[in-house]
Motif scaffolding. Structure first.
Motif, PDB file in Angstrom:
ATOM      1  N   LYS A  79       8.965 -11.687 -14.563  1.00  0.00           N
ATOM      2  CA  LYS A  79       8.643 -10.602 -13.721  1.00  0.00           C
ATOM      3  C   LYS A  79       6.828 -10.323 -13.555  1.00  0.00           C
ATOM      4  CE  LYS A  79       9.566  -5.799 -12.756  1.00  0.00           C
ATOM      5  NZ  LYS A  79      10.151  -4.535 -13.439  1.00  0.00           N
ATOM      6  N   ALA A  80       6.361 -10.454 -14.719  1.00  0.00           N
ATOM      7  CA  ALA A  80       4.953 -10.168 -14.852  1.00  0.00           C
ATOM      8  C   ALA A  80       4.292 -11.292 -13.973  1.00  0.00           C
ATOM      9  CB  ALA A  80       4.348  -9.956 -16.263  1.00  0.00           C
ATOM     10  N   THR A  81       4.802 -12.603 -13.995  1.00  0.00           N
ATOM     11  CA  THR A  81       4.010 -13.736 -13.635  1.00  0.00           C
ATOM     12  C   THR A  81       4.158 -14.119 -12.165  1.00  0.00           C
ATOM     13  OG1 THR A  81       5.419 -15.373 -14.543  1.00  0.00           O
ATOM     14  CG2 THR A  81       3.431 -14.793 -15.903  1.00  0.00           C
ATOM     15  N   GLN A  82       5.436 -13.601 -11.662  1.00  0.00           N
ATOM     16  CA  GLN A  82       6.016 -13.848 -10.386  1.00  0.00           C
ATOM     17  C   GLN A  82       5.268 -12.701  -9.343  1.00  0.00           C
ATOM     18  OE1 GLN A  82      10.083 -13.447 -10.368  1.00  0.00           O
ATOM     19  NE2 GLN A  82      10.423 -15.539 -11.172  1.00  0.00           N
ATOM     20  N   MET A  83       4.405 -11.782  -9.771  1.00  0.00           N
ATOM     21  CA  MET A  83       3.788 -11.010  -8.846  1.00  0.00           C
ATOM     22  C   MET A  83       2.621 -11.554  -8.203  1.00  0.00           C
ATOM     23  SD  MET A  83       3.899  -7.500 -11.064  1.00  0.00           S
ATOM     24  CE  MET A  83       2.866  -6.490  -9.544  1.00  0.00           C
ATOM     25  N   LYS A  84       2.652 -11.121  -6.838  1.00  0.00           N
ATOM     26  CA  LYS A  84       1.392 -11.746  -5.993  1.00  0.00           C
ATOM     27  C   LYS A  84       0.428 -10.942  -6.074  1.00  0.00           C
ATOM     28  CE  LYS A  84       4.137 -15.116  -3.945  1.00  0.00           C
ATOM     29  NZ  LYS A  84       4.120 -16.184  -4.567  1.00  0.00           N
ATOM     30  N   ILE A  85      -0.713 -11.474  -6.941  1.00  0.00           N
ATOM     31  CA  ILE A  85      -2.036 -10.461  -7.023  1.00  0.00           C
ATOM     32  C   ILE A  85      -2.992 -10.989  -6.310  1.00  0.00           C
ATOM     33  CG2 ILE A  85      -3.589  -9.859  -9.047  1.00  0.00           C
ATOM     34  CD1 ILE A  85      -0.496  -8.633  -9.168  1.00  0.00           C
ATOM     35  N   ASP A  86      -3.840 -10.288  -5.610  1.00  0.00           N
ATOM     36  CA  ASP A  86      -4.925 -10.634  -4.846  1.00  0.00           C
ATOM     37  C   ASP A  86      -6.119  -9.363  -4.997  1.00  0.00           C
ATOM     38  OD1 ASP A  86      -4.347  -8.789  -3.225  1.00  0.00           O
ATOM     39  OD2 ASP A  86      -3.669 -10.410  -1.599  1.00  0.00           O
ATOM     40  N   ALA A  87      -7.027  -9.646  -4.305  1.00  0.00           N
ATOM     41  CA  ALA A  87      -8.170  -8.588  -4.509  1.00  0.00           C
ATOM     42  C   ALA A  87      -7.734  -7.419  -3.877  1.00  0.00           C
ATOM     43  CB  ALA A  87      -9.448  -9.212  -3.683  1.00  0.00           C
ATOM     44  N   THR A  88      -6.706  -7.292  -2.998  1.00  0.00           N
ATOM     45  CA  THR A  88      -6.214  -5.953  -2.298  1.00  0.00           C
ATOM     46  C   THR A  88      -5.328  -5.078  -3.546  1.00  0.00           C
ATOM     47  OG1 THR A  88      -4.252  -6.835  -1.424  1.00  0.00           O
ATOM     48  CG2 THR A  88      -6.284  -6.898  -0.162  1.00  0.00           C
ATOM     49  N   THR A  89      -4.922  -5.822  -4.494  1.00  0.00           N
ATOM     50  CA  THR A  89      -4.299  -5.189  -5.510  1.00  0.00           C
ATOM     51  C   THR A  89      -5.280  -3.834  -6.124  1.00  0.00           C
ATOM     52  OG1 THR A  89      -3.134  -6.801  -6.187  1.00  0.00           O
ATOM     53  CG2 THR A  89      -3.153  -5.239  -7.753  1.00  0.00           C
ATOM     54  N   ILE A  90      -6.315  -4.254  -6.252  1.00  0.00           N
ATOM     55  CA  ILE A  90      -7.258  -3.116  -6.969  1.00  0.00           C
ATOM     56  C   ILE A  90      -7.614  -1.722  -5.957  1.00  0.00           C
ATOM     57  CG2 ILE A  90      -8.218  -4.636  -8.538  1.00  0.00           C
ATOM     58  CD1 ILE A  90     -10.624  -4.881  -6.900  1.00  0.00           C
ATOM     59  N   THR A  91      -7.380  -2.006  -4.774  1.00  0.00           N
ATOM     60  CA  THR A  91      -7.465  -1.019  -4.011  1.00  0.00           C
ATOM     61  C   THR A  91      -6.287  -0.228  -3.453  1.00  0.00           C
ATOM     62  OG1 THR A  91      -7.830  -2.613  -2.079  1.00  0.00           O
ATOM     63  CG2 THR A  91      -9.779  -1.627  -3.154  1.00  0.00           C
ATOM     64  N   ASP A  92      -5.296  -0.760  -3.959  1.00  0.00           N
ATOM     65  CA  ASP A  92      -3.873  -0.310  -3.413  1.00  0.00           C
ATOM     66  C   ASP A  92      -3.390   0.293  -4.722  1.00  0.00           C
ATOM     67  OD1 ASP A  92      -1.141   0.043  -2.777  1.00  0.00           O
ATOM     68  OD2 ASP A  92      -1.210  -1.804  -1.367  1.00  0.00           O
ATOM     69  N   PRO A  93      -3.007   1.609  -4.704  1.00  0.00           N
ATOM     70  CA  PRO A  93      -2.487   2.321  -5.705  1.00  0.00           C
ATOM     71  C   PRO A  93      -1.030   1.938  -5.994  1.00  0.00           C
ATOM     72  CG  PRO A  93      -3.233   3.803  -4.253  1.00  0.00           C
ATOM     73  CD  PRO A  93      -3.458   2.442  -3.656  1.00  0.00           C
ATOM     74  N   GLU A  94      -0.081   1.645  -5.097  1.00  0.00           N
ATOM     75  CA  GLU A  94       1.078   1.161  -5.199  1.00  0.00           C
ATOM     76  C   GLU A  94       1.175  -0.217  -6.011  1.00  0.00           C
ATOM     77  OE1 GLU A  94       5.105   0.199  -2.812  1.00  0.00           O
ATOM     78  OE2 GLU A  94       3.966   1.790  -2.028  1.00  0.00           O
ATOM     79  N   LYS A  95       0.566  -1.280  -5.253  1.00  0.00           N
ATOM     80  CA  LYS A  95       0.646  -2.631  -6.101  1.00  0.00           C
ATOM     81  C   LYS A  95       0.130  -2.613  -7.492  1.00  0.00           C
ATOM     82  CE  LYS A  95      -0.255  -5.605  -1.808  1.00  0.00           C
ATOM     83  NZ  LYS A  95      -1.158  -6.439  -1.396  1.00  0.00           N
ATOM     84  N   PHE A  96      -0.900  -1.807  -7.509  1.00  0.00           N
ATOM     85  CA  PHE A  96      -1.638  -1.763  -8.901  1.00  0.00           C
ATOM     86  C   PHE A  96      -0.882  -1.132  -9.881  1.00  0.00           C
ATOM     87  CE2 PHE A  96      -4.562  -0.234 -12.069  1.00  0.00           C
ATOM     88  CZ  PHE A  96      -5.467  -1.215 -12.222  1.00  0.00           C
ATOM     89  N   LYS A  97      -0.068  -0.157  -9.516  1.00  0.00           N
ATOM     90  CA  LYS A  97       0.860   0.567 -10.540  1.00  0.00           C
ATOM     91  C   LYS A  97       2.064  -0.325 -10.912  1.00  0.00           C
ATOM     92  CE  LYS A  97       3.690   4.618 -11.403  1.00  0.00           C
ATOM     93  NZ  LYS A  97       4.110   4.062 -12.620  1.00  0.00           N
TER      94      LYS A  97
END
Length: 196
Positions: A79-97
């Motif tokens: 579950k942790a490795t399947q997440m799509k992470i990019d630079a927008t994650t750090i400005t999006d509270p929902e994605k970050f949480k």
């Protein structure tokens, strides 16, 4: 004519000099630093994810009856490795949480796996297991340091985009958004109960 051209260039150079000295470049500089620290956090999480299959395989041979714990670790890693992470994650509270929750679940599953290993003296003395456990503990420490550095970089960036004159530059030129910081997991403010 030449005098007017020279005056224009002097004015342009003066304005450029003023802008360079007034902090207009602070926003992108701090943003890049925070993004670099975020990349380091991701790097450490990836290191942990890479160690987990080896640890699981080592434990699997000794703890066949602990299949539920092994499955929980494998699922949490997936579950942790399947997440799509990019630079927008750090400005999006929902994605970050969502990212933080997945990493928290993986950490909790690993904790259960390590505690299971305490029940198997042969496993605790296995050199592969000891080496993997030491690497995992080191990686957890590296994650803590990377997160601390990221929090510091985000704090500097967020302060810049929220205070004068940085807020002007952030809005006029960069369209900057506030970045997300890590928050403690719920219940982490309560000391764990130790039973002997």
């Amino acid at each position: 004519m030449i005098l007017k051209t020279v005056q224009k260039w002097v004015a342009v150079l003066a304005i450029t000099g003023c802008l360079a000295g007034c902090g207009i470049n602070n926003v992108p500089t701090l943003e890049e630093k925070a993004k670099a620290q975020w990349a380091q956090v991701q790097n450490e999480y990836q290191r942990r994810a890479d160690l987990i299959p080896n640890l699981v395989e080592t434990v699997k041979g000794y703890a066949k009856q602990e299949q539920d714990t092994l499955v929980a670790v494998i699922e949490a890693r997936a579950k942790a490795t399947q997440m799509k992470i990019d630079a927008t994650t750090i400005t999006d509270p929902e994605k970050f949480k969502h990212f933080q929750d997945a990493q928290g679940q993986l950490g909790a599953a690993l904790g259960r796996l390590i505690s299971v290993s305490e029940q198997y003296p042969d496993l605790k003395s296995n050199q592969n297991f000891l080496s993997l456990q030491a690497q995992l503990e080191g990686t957890e420490n590296r994650i803590t340091v990377a997160r601390r550095d990221y929090i510091g970089a985000v704090q500097a960036y967020n302060t810049e985009v929220r205070t004068f004159p940085g807020t002007l530059w952030a809005k006029m030129f960069w369209g900057a958004k506030v970045m997300q910081e890590f928050a403690a997991a719920s219940g982490s403010d309560t000391a764990p109960k130790v039973k002997f």
